[in-house]
Design a protein around this motif. Structure first.
Motif, short mmCIF file in Angstrom:
data_model
loop_
_atom_site.label_atom_id
_atom_site.label_comp_id
_atom_site.label_asym_id
_atom_site.label_seq_id
_atom_site.Cartn_x
_atom_site.Cartn_y
_atom_site.Cartn_z
N ASN A 74 0.81 -1.21 0.00
CA ASN A 74 0.00 0.00 0.00
C ASN A 74 0.84 1.27 0.00
OD1 ASN A 74 0.54 -1.09 2.75
ND2 ASN A 74 -0.33 0.87 3.41
N LEU A 75 2.16 1.13 0.10
CA LEU A 75 3.05 2.28 0.07
C LEU A 75 3.59 2.55 -1.32
CD1 LEU A 75 5.08 1.62 3.36
CD2 LEU A 75 3.02 3.02 3.05
N GLY A 76 3.19 1.73 -2.28
CA GLY A 76 3.64 1.92 -3.65
C GLY A 76 4.86 1.11 -4.04
N ASN A 77 5.36 0.27 -3.14
CA ASN A 77 6.51 -0.58 -3.46
C ASN A 77 6.07 -1.77 -4.30
OD1 ASN A 77 8.48 0.89 -1.79
ND2 ASN A 77 7.21 0.16 -0.08
N SER A 78 6.95 -2.18 -5.21
CA SER A 78 6.65 -3.31 -6.08
C SER A 78 7.88 -4.20 -6.20
CB SER A 78 6.23 -2.82 -7.47
OG SER A 78 5.92 -3.89 -8.32
N ASP A 79 7.65 -5.51 -6.22
CA ASP A 79 8.75 -6.48 -6.27
C ASP A 79 8.39 -7.58 -7.26
OD1 ASP A 79 10.91 -8.15 -5.80
OD2 ASP A 79 10.75 -8.07 -3.62
N VAL A 80 9.19 -7.71 -8.32
CA VAL A 80 9.02 -8.81 -9.26
C VAL A 80 9.86 -9.98 -8.76
CG1 VAL A 80 9.29 -9.58 -11.64
CG2 VAL A 80 8.64 -7.20 -11.17
N LEU A 81 9.22 -11.06 -8.40
CA LEU A 81 9.92 -12.17 -7.77
C LEU A 81 10.76 -12.95 -8.79
CD1 LEU A 81 7.72 -11.40 -5.66
CD2 LEU A 81 7.68 -13.80 -4.99
N THR A 82 11.87 -13.50 -8.29
CA THR A 82 12.78 -14.30 -9.10
C THR A 82 12.51 -15.77 -8.86
OG1 THR A 82 14.49 -12.59 -8.93
CG2 THR A 82 15.21 -14.82 -9.56
N GLU A 83 12.45 -16.55 -9.94
CA GLU A 83 12.26 -17.99 -9.78
C GLU A 83 13.58 -18.62 -9.36
OE1 GLU A 83 10.07 -21.79 -11.92
OE2 GLU A 83 10.43 -19.96 -13.09
N ASN A 100 0.82 -2.97 7.11
CA ASN A 100 0.86 -2.81 5.66
C ASN A 100 0.01 -3.88 4.97
OD1 ASN A 100 2.56 -0.69 6.04
ND2 ASN A 100 4.35 -1.62 5.07
N THR A 101 -0.51 -3.51 3.82
CA THR A 101 -1.30 -4.43 3.00
C THR A 101 -0.47 -4.86 1.80
OG1 THR A 101 -3.41 -3.44 3.66
CG2 THR A 101 -3.39 -4.70 1.62
N TYR A 102 -0.48 -6.17 1.52
CA TYR A 102 0.34 -6.73 0.45
C TYR A 102 -0.56 -7.41 -0.58
CZ TYR A 102 4.02 -5.65 3.67
OH TYR A 102 4.87 -4.96 4.52
N ASN A 103 -0.26 -7.15 -1.84
CA ASN A 103 -1.04 -7.67 -2.95
C ASN A 103 -0.17 -8.61 -3.79
OD1 ASN A 103 -3.40 -5.80 -2.49
ND2 ASN A 103 -1.79 -4.30 -2.92
N LEU A 104 -0.66 -9.80 -4.00
CA LEU A 104 0.04 -10.79 -4.80
C LEU A 104 -0.64 -10.90 -6.16
CD1 LEU A 104 2.09 -13.19 -5.10
CD2 LEU A 104 0.27 -14.64 -4.14
N SER A 105 0.15 -10.85 -7.22
CA SER A 105 -0.36 -11.01 -8.59
C SER A 105 0.44 -12.09 -9.29
CB SER A 105 -0.27 -9.68 -9.35
OG SER A 105 -0.63 -9.85 -10.70
N ILE A 106 -0.25 -13.07 -9.83
CA ILE A 106 0.40 -14.20 -10.51
C ILE A 106 -0.20 -14.35 -11.90
CG2 ILE A 106 0.83 -16.69 -10.46
CD1 ILE A 106 0.40 -16.55 -7.40
N THR A 107 0.66 -14.48 -12.89
CA THR A 107 0.21 -14.77 -14.24
C THR A 107 0.87 -16.05 -14.72
OG1 THR A 107 -0.04 -12.40 -14.74
CG2 THR A 107 0.04 -13.92 -16.61
N GLY A 109 0.53 -18.23 -18.08
CA GLY A 109 -0.10 -18.29 -19.40
C GLY A 109 -1.21 -17.27 -19.50
N GLU A 110 -2.42 -17.73 -19.79
CA GLU A 110 -3.57 -16.83 -19.89
C GLU A 110 -4.29 -16.64 -18.56
OE1 GLU A 110 -4.36 -15.18 -22.70
OE2 GLU A 110 -2.54 -16.08 -23.57
N ASP A 111 -3.88 -17.38 -17.55
CA ASP A 111 -4.57 -17.34 -16.26
C ASP A 111 -3.92 -16.34 -15.31
OD1 ASP A 111 -6.41 -19.38 -16.96
OD2 ASP A 111 -4.88 -20.90 -16.52
N LYS A 112 -4.78 -15.63 -14.58
CA LYS A 112 -4.30 -14.64 -13.62
C LYS A 112 -4.92 -14.92 -12.26
CE LYS A 112 -3.67 -11.03 -17.12
NZ LYS A 112 -2.19 -11.04 -17.05
N TYR A 113 -4.11 -14.72 -11.22
CA TYR A 113 -4.52 -14.97 -9.85
C TYR A 113 -4.12 -13.78 -8.99
CZ TYR A 113 -4.21 -19.64 -11.91
OH TYR A 113 -4.33 -20.71 -12.75
N TYR A 114 -4.99 -13.44 -8.02
CA TYR A 114 -4.73 -12.29 -7.17
C TYR A 114 -5.03 -12.64 -5.70
CZ TYR A 114 -5.34 -10.14 -11.76
OH TYR A 114 -5.26 -9.85 -13.11
N ALA A 115 -4.31 -12.03 -4.81
CA ALA A 115 -4.58 -12.21 -3.38
C ALA A 115 -4.11 -10.98 -2.63
CB ALA A 115 -3.88 -13.46 -2.84
N THR A 116 -4.80 -10.67 -1.54
CA THR A 116 -4.45 -9.52 -0.71
C THR A 116 -4.47 -9.95 0.75
OG1 THR A 116 -5.35 -7.91 -2.27
CG2 THR A 116 -5.12 -7.20 0.01
N SER A 117 -3.48 -9.49 1.51
CA SER A 117 -3.43 -9.78 2.94
C SER A 117 -2.82 -8.59 3.67
CB SER A 117 -2.60 -11.04 3.22
OG SER A 117 -2.59 -11.36 4.60
#
Length: 264
Positions: A74-83, A100-107, A109-117
């Motif tokens: 929620n502070l505007g920070n973004s992290d692209v995770l490394t496999e 703080n609130t954290y948002n997870l975004s997963i793509t 292929g064509e499928d997208k998944y989201y989660a917030t905690s």
């Protein structure tokens, strides 16, 4: 007297004991399984992605590789995770902090998944103590009492992870603030069916302050496990916080603290 409990991380399929159901156990639609967490301990943090399997397949969950996994706050920070390895994704710079609130975004292929905690404020684990008892067969045991004070407002949820002599206990120990706000906990955590603690054992207790959906997720699993196959509970997949394409698992932001102590 002592029993061993094998817990499958995600309960993919349940059969209701209330009526007979015909199921095609050989062909279930695979779903992505998300196991992700961010804590107030120093990172990095990890998200594990795998796929569910058919009932009779070997108990190996295929890794989901090549996904795009991003965590923002929620502070505007973004992290692209490394496999880091097949199906295991690691953060690079994001920091876990209570409130703080954290948002997870997963793509995938064509499928997208989201989660917030949202990470709860930390409730301090002041100490642990041990309570001696005897079971119905006269065998001695010790239960663990985590000493902490509930905040002055309702809505506090906790999960406890224990190790006995450096061996992880797979039991789900959960508590909330139903024993009273602004009150010190004096009730133990134990499961005599599966875990015996003896004198001179080294006990490690990790206290996690979790959000409500994470509590409900593990509590649902716990109820089904405790009920057994004829327990009268209509089984269901545990509720989670993942939206978008259908998925199993949980993404949780929580605080953590650990105490080690010998039983004397």
């Amino acid at each position: 007297m002592k029993k061993i409990l094998a817990i499958i991380p995600l309960l993919l399929l349940f059969i209701s004991c209330e009526k007979e159901i015909e199921l095609d156990l050989k062909n279930t639609t695979p779903q992505i399984v998300v196991e992700g967490a961010i804590t107030d301990a120093e990172g990095p943090y990890f998200v594990k992605l795998s796929k569910s399997i058919n009932f009779y397949d070997p108990n190996k969950f295929p890794a989901v590789t090549g996904a795009s996994v991003i965590i923002t706050d929620n502070l505007g920070n973004s992290d692209v995770l490394t496999e880091l390895e097949d199906g295991l994704y690691r953060t690079n710079n994001i920091v876990g902090f209570p409130g703080n609130t954290y948002n997870l975004s997963i793509t995938v292929g064509e499928d997208k998944y989201y989660a917030t905690s949202t990470m709860p404020q930390k409730v301090n684990l002041d100490s642990i103590r041990f309570e001696h008892g005897q079971d119905t067969e006269g065998e001695d045991y010790y239960s663990i009492i985590p000493i902490y004070k509930n905040p002055s407002t309702f809505g506090n949820y906790y999960r406890f992870v224990t190790k006995i002599n450096n061996r992880t206990d797979d039991t789900y120990y959960l508590k909330n603030d139903t024993n009273g706000i602004d009150q010190i906990n004096d009730s133990p955590i134990y499961n005599l069916d599966y875990t015996y603690i003896n004198k001179n054992d080294l006990v490690e207790v990790e206290m996690r302050c979790i959000d409500r959906i994470t509590y409900n997720y593990f509590n649902t699993i716990l109820q089904v496990i405790n009920a057994g196959p004829n327990g009268g509970i209509t089984p269901t997949n545990p509720p989670n916080n993942i939206t978008g394409s259908p998925a199993l698992g949980i993404f949780s932001a929580y605080t953590t603290q650990t105490i080690k102590q010998k039983v004397e």
